[in-house]
Design a protein around this motif. Structure first.
Motif, PDB file in Angstrom:
ATOM      1  N   VAL A 223       0.874  -1.162   0.000  1.00 29.95           N
ATOM      2  CA  VAL A 223       0.000   0.000   0.000  1.00 29.95           C
ATOM      3  C   VAL A 223       0.913   1.215   0.000  1.00 29.95           C
ATOM      4  O   VAL A 223       1.746   1.376   0.907  1.00 29.95           O
ATOM      5  N   HIS A 224       0.809   2.041  -1.031  1.00 37.41           N
ATOM      6  CA  HIS A 224       1.715   3.186  -1.156  1.00 37.41           C
ATOM      7  C   HIS A 224       0.963   4.475  -0.891  1.00 37.41           C
ATOM      8  O   HIS A 224       0.035   4.840  -1.631  1.00 37.41           O
ATOM      9  N   SER A 225       1.360   5.179   0.172  1.00 33.70           N
ATOM     10  CA  SER A 225       0.754   6.453   0.524  1.00 33.70           C
ATOM     11  C   SER A 225       1.648   7.597   0.064  1.00 33.70           C
ATOM     12  O   SER A 225       2.809   7.687   0.467  1.00 33.70           O
ATOM     13  N   ALA A 226       1.084   8.471  -0.776  1.00 38.55           N
ATOM     14  CA  ALA A 226       1.828   9.626  -1.276  1.00 38.55           C
ATOM     15  C   ALA A 226       0.897  10.826  -1.335  1.00 38.55           C
ATOM     16  O   ALA A 226      -0.272  10.700  -1.738  1.00 38.55           O
ATOM     17  N   THR A 227       1.411  11.971  -0.933  1.00 39.53           N
ATOM     18  CA  THR A 227       0.612  13.189  -0.939  1.00 39.53           C
ATOM     19  C   THR A 227       0.112  13.496  -2.344  1.00 39.53           C
ATOM     20  O   THR A 227       0.893  13.509  -3.299  1.00 39.53           O
ATOM     21  N   GLY A 228      -1.200  13.701  -2.477  1.00 39.71           N
ATOM     22  CA  GLY A 228      -1.789  14.055  -3.762  1.00 39.71           C
ATOM     23  C   GLY A 228      -2.037  12.886  -4.696  1.00 39.71           C
ATOM     24  O   GLY A 228      -2.525  13.089  -5.813  1.00 39.71           O
ATOM     25  N   ALA A 229      -1.743  11.667  -4.251  1.00 39.09           N
ATOM     26  CA  ALA A 229      -1.931  10.506  -5.131  1.00 39.09           C
ATOM     27  C   ALA A 229      -3.421  10.221  -5.333  1.00 39.09           C
ATOM     28  O   ALA A 229      -4.245  10.467  -4.456  1.00 39.09           O
ATOM     29  N   VAL A 230      -3.748   9.686  -6.507  1.00 39.02           N
ATOM     30  CA  VAL A 230      -5.112   9.287  -6.825  1.00 39.02           C
ATOM     31  C   VAL A 230      -5.265   7.805  -6.506  1.00 39.02           C
ATOM     32  O   VAL A 230      -4.428   6.982  -6.896  1.00 39.02           O
ATOM     33  N   ARG A 231      -6.328   7.471  -5.798  1.00 38.30           N
ATOM     34  CA  ARG A 231      -6.567   6.086  -5.383  1.00 38.30           C
ATOM     35  C   ARG A 231      -6.600   5.165  -6.604  1.00 38.30           C
ATOM     36  O   ARG A 231      -7.305   5.414  -7.579  1.00 38.30           O
ATOM     37  N   ASP A 232      -5.811   4.087  -6.534  1.00 34.12           N
ATOM     38  CA  ASP A 232      -5.729   3.162  -7.669  1.00 34.12           C
ATOM     39  C   ASP A 232      -5.164   1.834  -7.177  1.00 34.12           C
ATOM     40  O   ASP A 232      -4.363   1.793  -6.245  1.00 34.12           O
ATOM     41  N   ASP A 233      -5.610   0.757  -7.799  1.00 36.66           N
ATOM     42  CA  ASP A 233      -5.079  -0.583  -7.529  1.00 36.66           C
ATOM     43  C   ASP A 233      -4.504  -1.131  -8.828  1.00 36.66           C
ATOM     44  O   ASP A 233      -5.214  -1.214  -9.835  1.00 36.66           O
ATOM     45  N   VAL A 234      -3.230  -1.481  -8.814  1.00 41.24           N
ATOM     46  CA  VAL A 234      -2.556  -2.008 -10.005  1.00 41.24           C
ATOM     47  C   VAL A 234      -1.818  -3.292  -9.631  1.00 41.24           C
ATOM     48  O   VAL A 234      -1.840  -3.725  -8.475  1.00 41.24           O
ATOM     49  N   ARG A 235      -1.168  -3.873 -10.609  1.00 43.45           N
ATOM     50  CA  ARG A 235      -0.433  -5.129 -10.404  1.00 43.45           C
ATOM     51  C   ARG A 235      -1.345  -6.192  -9.787  1.00 43.45           C
ATOM     52  O   ARG A 235      -0.993  -6.860  -8.817  1.00 43.45           O
ATOM     53  N   ASP A 236      -2.567  -6.325 -10.342  1.00 45.38           N
ATOM     54  CA  ASP A 236      -3.532  -7.307  -9.835  1.00 45.38           C
ATOM     55  C   ASP A 236      -3.837  -7.095  -8.358  1.00 45.38           C
ATOM     56  O   ASP A 236      -4.052  -8.058  -7.596  1.00 45.38           O
ATOM     57  N   GLY A 237      -3.852  -5.844  -7.955  1.00 43.40           N
ATOM     58  CA  GLY A 237      -4.184  -5.510  -6.577  1.00 43.40           C
ATOM     59  C   GLY A 237      -3.034  -5.610  -5.605  1.00 43.40           C
ATOM     60  O   GLY A 237      -3.203  -5.318  -4.410  1.00 43.40           O
ATOM     61  N   ARG A 238      -1.852  -5.971  -6.082  1.00 42.60           N
ATOM     62  CA  ARG A 238      -0.695  -6.103  -5.194  1.00 42.60           C
ATOM     63  C   ARG A 238      -0.052  -4.754  -4.885  1.00 42.60           C
ATOM     64  O   ARG A 238       0.730  -4.644  -3.946  1.00 42.60           O
ATOM     65  N   ARG A 242      -2.537   5.069  -2.603  1.00 37.67           N
ATOM     66  CA  ARG A 242      -3.453   5.837  -1.776  1.00 37.67           C
ATOM     67  C   ARG A 242      -2.864   7.221  -1.509  1.00 37.67           C
ATOM     68  O   ARG A 242      -1.679   7.468  -1.712  1.00 37.67           O
ATOM     69  N   GLY A 243      -3.709   8.129  -1.012  1.00 40.38           N
ATOM     70  CA  GLY A 243      -3.258   9.469  -0.665  1.00 40.38           C
ATOM     71  C   GLY A 243      -2.609   9.500   0.712  1.00 40.38           C
ATOM     72  O   GLY A 243      -2.164   8.485   1.246  1.00 40.38           O
ATOM     73  N   ARG A 244      -2.605  10.683   1.311  1.00 39.62           N
ATOM     74  CA  ARG A 244      -1.951  10.881   2.599  1.00 39.62           C
ATOM     75  C   ARG A 244      -2.705  10.148   3.720  1.00 39.62           C
ATOM     76  O   ARG A 244      -3.941  10.083   3.723  1.00 39.62           O
ATOM     77  N   VAL A 245      -1.944   9.593   4.663  1.00 43.01           N
ATOM     78  CA  VAL A 245      -2.534   8.961   5.833  1.00 43.01           C
ATOM     79  C   VAL A 245      -3.060  10.051   6.761  1.00 43.01           C
ATOM     80  O   VAL A 245      -2.338  10.985   7.120  1.00 43.01           O
ATOM     81  N   ALA A 246      -4.346   9.914   7.175  1.00 44.06           N
ATOM     82  CA  ALA A 246      -4.938  10.864   8.116  1.00 44.06           C
ATOM     83  C   ALA A 246      -4.761  10.411   9.552  1.00 44.06           C
ATOM     84  O   ALA A 246      -4.564  11.230  10.456  1.00 44.06           O
TER      85      ALA A 246
END
Length: 477
Positions: A223-238, A242-246
């Motif tokens: 699960v990759h959290s990065a500021t401003g990232a758009v939620r997406d699942d790739v690599r068959d969900g692996r 995700r965006g910033r952790v709240a």
């Protein structure tokens, strides 16, 4: 009588550049200057010198899979190329060998004292000529043997990639206490995560990206959290972007809340690739206050370390404060700018530093203050001036290097090919990785550089053409 002694703190890439450029100076060759570099570790290299992930923090953040994120012709010291045939994006061990070769070739080792940590550096402006008193500890870290030395000038080259910066995210402390979250300074390879199968990687810098590559290759879910990232699942969900952790919720359940209101559960471990603090613990608060500086203008009369930046510094190097307490020609900071090709920039900074050491009046305090305030006003629209202060965007680093050399009266200027290849470093790195996967990288590098730097430029252009052709082929498919 009349000889000036220069102290360099650290013998990583910045300290090596400092000693080398000082040795090049006519003042050193005439016996008018001396240089001594103090290095706490048992060898040169700084962050490129491996060490186990022990200690709090470890001696280096170096992980097993690290390769350069710049092609080495762009990364290298201007005065010393990597050997012919070197992989275009070499591993850390090759960089360490290169730094050792640099130190040996320019005979730097006689001026470096290993296993010698700088404990304090103080300056008495009322003393004779405002000299520095430097206290060092010799031998092992627990040794009590100290020495006191006197210097005329201080070059701070201790590096700034050791003290971890942890985000102030609610709930994170519980995860750290439960040993389910740690900073990337402790990472060496996927084995660091033990039996964890789902890992949250926080941060989108080079180390964060490398961590993701390592973890995916090991069969884990990321699960990759990065500021401003758009939620997406790739690599068959692996790979879950995700965006910033709240907020970090229950560590036992592995629950994490993101700013968009969504949650992830069953997170086994969190690694925080969230950067490092600027630290100069050997400088006392009377010289460097550990706090966020007041707003500007006017510029403060004291020097501040916010842990993100040192302020105010003329040209990101020289203190521009009360000249009676800390003249600009008494101390210089190298290696603070980030998002740059560091090694050639370090040599450029040192040439400017020696110019100021020899000609203290060459820095016009009024003009330098105007430049600092102008940058402050430019960055004011950003949320965090301190975080952005030493960050160079676009081609700013190249204009900065040229300006330093012009100021120092040195003819060197950044060649056009270097700017071109810096701009496409990501394409070059991905294409080089494809060559490595295909077993073709050695063939591409064999003998390149024996005829000079132009051969590396030609090879990088060929690599770009290959990338373009492969992209066209994929587009047709």
């Amino acid at each position: 009588e009349g000889r000036r002694n220069i102290c360099v703190v650290g013998a990583g890439p910045g300290g090596l550049a400092a000693v080398k450029i000082i040795k090049d100076s006519p003042q050193f060759k005439a016996g008018e200057w001396t240089v001594t570099a103090f290095e706490a570790r048992d060898s040169i290299g700084g962050i490129w010198l491996p060490a186990p992930p022990t200690g709090d923090p470890p001696l280096t953040p170096l992980y097993d899979s690290l390769t350069t994120n710049l092609p080495h012709p762009v990364m290298a010291y201007t005065s010393f190329s990597f050997p012919p045939g070197t992989a275009l994006f070499p591993p850390a061990s090759t960089v360490l060998t290169y730094l050792d070769a640099y130190a040996s070739h320019f005979e730097l080792y006689p001026h470096i004292r290993l296993n010698t940590a700088v404990l304090s550096a103080t300056r008495d402006p009322s003393g004779p000529a405002g000299k520095w008193t430097v206290i060092v500890r010799t031998g092992a870290a627990h040794a009590n043997s100290t020495e006191t030395h006197t210097f005329d000038h201080l070059v701070v080259a201790n590096g700034h990639y050791r003290t971890p910066r942890l985000p102030a995210t609610p709930g994170l402390a519980r995860w750290v206490d439960a040993r389910k979250a740690f900073h990337a300074v402790h990472y060496r390879n996927p084995g660091t995560f033990g039996a964890a199968q789902t890992v949250l990687v926080v941060g989108a810098g080079p180390s964060g990206q490398d961590l993701i590559t390592d973890l995916l290759a090991s069969g884990r879910t990321v699960v990759h959290s990065a500021t401003g990232a758009v939620r997406d699942d790739v690599r068959d969900g692996r790979l879950k972007v995700r965006g910033r952790v709240a907020q970090y919720l229950d560590p036992a359940a592995g629950k994490v809340l993101f700013e968009d209101g969504t949650e992830e559960s069953c997170v086994d471990s969190v690694v925080l690739a969230t950067g490092y603090k600027v630290e100069c613990a050997f400088l006392p608060p009377a010289l460097l206050q550990h706090a966020l500086p007041p707003g500007a203008p006017p510029l403060p009369r004291a020097l501040y370390n916010s842990t993100h930046h040192v302020f105010p510094l003329a040209r990101h190097v020289f203190p521009l404060v009360d000249a009676d307490t800390l003249p600009p020609s008494s101390i210089a900071f190298v290696g603070l700018p980030v998002r740059v090709a560091p090694l050639p920039l370090l040599e450029a900074q040192m040439r400017a530093i020696l110019h100021v050491f020899e000609h203290p009046d060459s820095l016009d305090p009024t003009e330098e203050a105007i430049d600092i305030v102008a940058r402050y006003e430019f960055l004011r629209t950003q949320l965090a001036i301190a975080r952005a202060w030493h960050r160079f965007d676009g081609h700013e680093q190249f204009a900065y290097r040229d300006a330093l050399h012009a100021f120092a009266g040195h003819p060197l200027r950044v060649p056009a090919w270097e700017i071109e290849m810096y701009d496409v470093k990501g394409v070059l790195r991905e294409e080089w990785r494809d060559l490595e996967r295909a077993g073709l990288a050695d063939e591409w590098a064999r003998g390149v550089g024996e005829g000079g730097i132009e051969q590396w430029v030609e090879m990088m252009h060929k690599l770009l053409k290959r990338a373009e052709e492969r992209h066209l082929e994929r587009s047709r498919l």
